[in-house]
Design an enzyme around this catalytic site. Structure first.
Site, PDB file in Angstrom:
ATOM      1  N   TYR A   1     -78.973  10.507 -35.994  1.00  0.00           N
ATOM      2  CA  TYR A   1     -80.326  11.046 -36.094  1.00  0.00           C
ATOM      3  C   TYR A   1     -80.784  11.108 -37.555  1.00  0.00           C
ATOM      4  O   TYR A   1     -81.951  10.830 -37.863  1.00  0.00           O
ATOM      5  CB  TYR A   1     -80.403  12.434 -35.464  1.00  0.00           C
ATOM      6  CG  TYR A   1     -80.403  12.429 -33.965  1.00  0.00           C
ATOM      7  CD1 TYR A   1     -81.594  12.420 -33.243  1.00  0.00           C
ATOM      8  CD2 TYR A   1     -79.206  12.420 -33.245  1.00  0.00           C
ATOM      9  CE1 TYR A   1     -81.598  12.406 -31.854  1.00  0.00           C
ATOM     10  CE2 TYR A   1     -79.199  12.400 -31.861  1.00  0.00           C
ATOM     11  CZ  TYR A   1     -80.393  12.395 -31.168  1.00  0.00           C
ATOM     12  OH  TYR A   1     -80.386  12.367 -29.799  1.00  0.00           O
TER      13      TYR A   1
ATOM     14  N   CYS B   1     -80.319  12.887 -23.406  1.00  0.00           N
ATOM     15  CA  CYS B   1     -79.898  13.618 -24.605  1.00  0.00           C
ATOM     16  C   CYS B   1     -78.381  13.726 -24.698  1.00  0.00           C
ATOM     17  O   CYS B   1     -77.729  14.214 -23.771  1.00  0.00           O
ATOM     18  CB  CYS B   1     -80.524  15.016 -24.563  1.00  0.00           C
ATOM     19  SG  CYS B   1     -79.896  16.136 -25.833  1.00  0.00           S
TER      20      CYS B   1
END
Length: 285
Positions: A162, A40
């Site tokens: 994203y 992440c």
């Protein structure tokens, strides 16, 4: 992708959920455990700042498995400090009614087993402001300028990839794609005359940008359809990213990064095949 279904607008745009836990605990060495995924980018920045500020002994580190399933982030084995198998258990300890997505990084109070904060933008700032006041990553005289970079980088680059990757409409995808590369072009031009984003020194702004850049060619270019060009094809950004890789490239785990994105996002990559390339050795040449 199912985990993100509640974060898709009626126009097909990805709208990231707000952070539920936003406490700002006072420094107390040994009291808190930083739970991260090495895949992440939001968690990666906390790993880097913790390392640079030499907080390893003050804040312990727990690393979850890169594959997130319907139960969320899981530990490879029961965490020896928290005694839990899933990060969601610490979330439920803090709020039994919590129904949002369980995110990393998360700072967990080892005495109560409760998540104290999952406010990833503030966690790294607090490491500098509270845990190591001598930090030069967020100096007072540069804060306005740093914040001026952080905002567009977050919206257009960090979250922009994203928004492109999780878009469910052509319009939402193209809007995110355009904003992403407009911002990268702006940064590319800026880096033609400076080594860092702000003040001729490494700051919080650089770390936030870099954790997206280091994943760009391996994940975002193909998996998230951010494919106008590769990072390696933007000479100033590529040189800048390699300079920072030389400082903290040892925090990068390519296996975790690639397996997480390509195996976890079933709607984007239903076969779960993990690409063999690109060659990570390009970062050190």
């Amino acid at each position: 992708m199912a985990q993100f279904s509640k974060e898709t607008s009626t126009t097909g745009a990805f709208v990231r959920q707000p952070n539920r836990f936003t406490a700002r605990p006072e420094p107390e060495p040994g009291r808190y455990r930083l739970v991260v995924s090495l895949a992440c980018p939001w968690a990666h920045r906390a790993v880097i700042v913790r390392k640079l500020l030499k907080l390893d002994d003050a804040i312990s580190l727990a690393i979850v498995d890169p594959i997130r399933d319907e139960k969320g982030w899981r530990f490879p084995e029961t965490d020896p400090v928290l005694g839990i198998d899933f990060l969601s258990e610490a979330y439920q300890n803090a709020d039994p009614d919590y129904e949002g997505r369980v995110t990393v990084p998360a700072l967990v109070d080892v005495t109560t087993g409760k998540v104290v904060t999952n406010d990833y933008p503030q966690i790294t700032l607090d490491f500098s402001l509270n845990w190591n006041p001598a930090s030069t990553l967020y100096p007072e005289h540069l804060r306005d300028e740093i914040d001026g970079w952080i905002e567009p980088i977050f919206h257009n680059v960090n979250n922009g990839v994203y928004k492109a990757g999780f878009a469910t409409s052509q319009e939402a995808y193209e809007e995110a794609y355009t904003a992403l590369f407009e911002e990268l072009d702006r940064i590319e031009a800026h880096l033609a005359t400076t080594e860092f984003l702000v003040g001729g020194q490494l700051t919080e702004a650089d770390i936030r940008l870099w954790t997206t850049l280091v994943r760009f060619d391996a994940v975002y270019h193909g998996h998230f359809k951010c494919n106008r060009n590769k990072l390696t094809e933007m000479p100033n950004l590529w040189a800048y990213a390699k300079r920072l890789y030389a400082q903290f490239g040892d925090t990068v785990n390519w296996d975790h990064i690639k397996r997480h994105y390509y195996v976890t996002h079933h709607q984007i990559n239903p076969t779960g095949i993990v690409p063999a390339g690109p060659d990570p050795e390009v970062w050190t040449r």
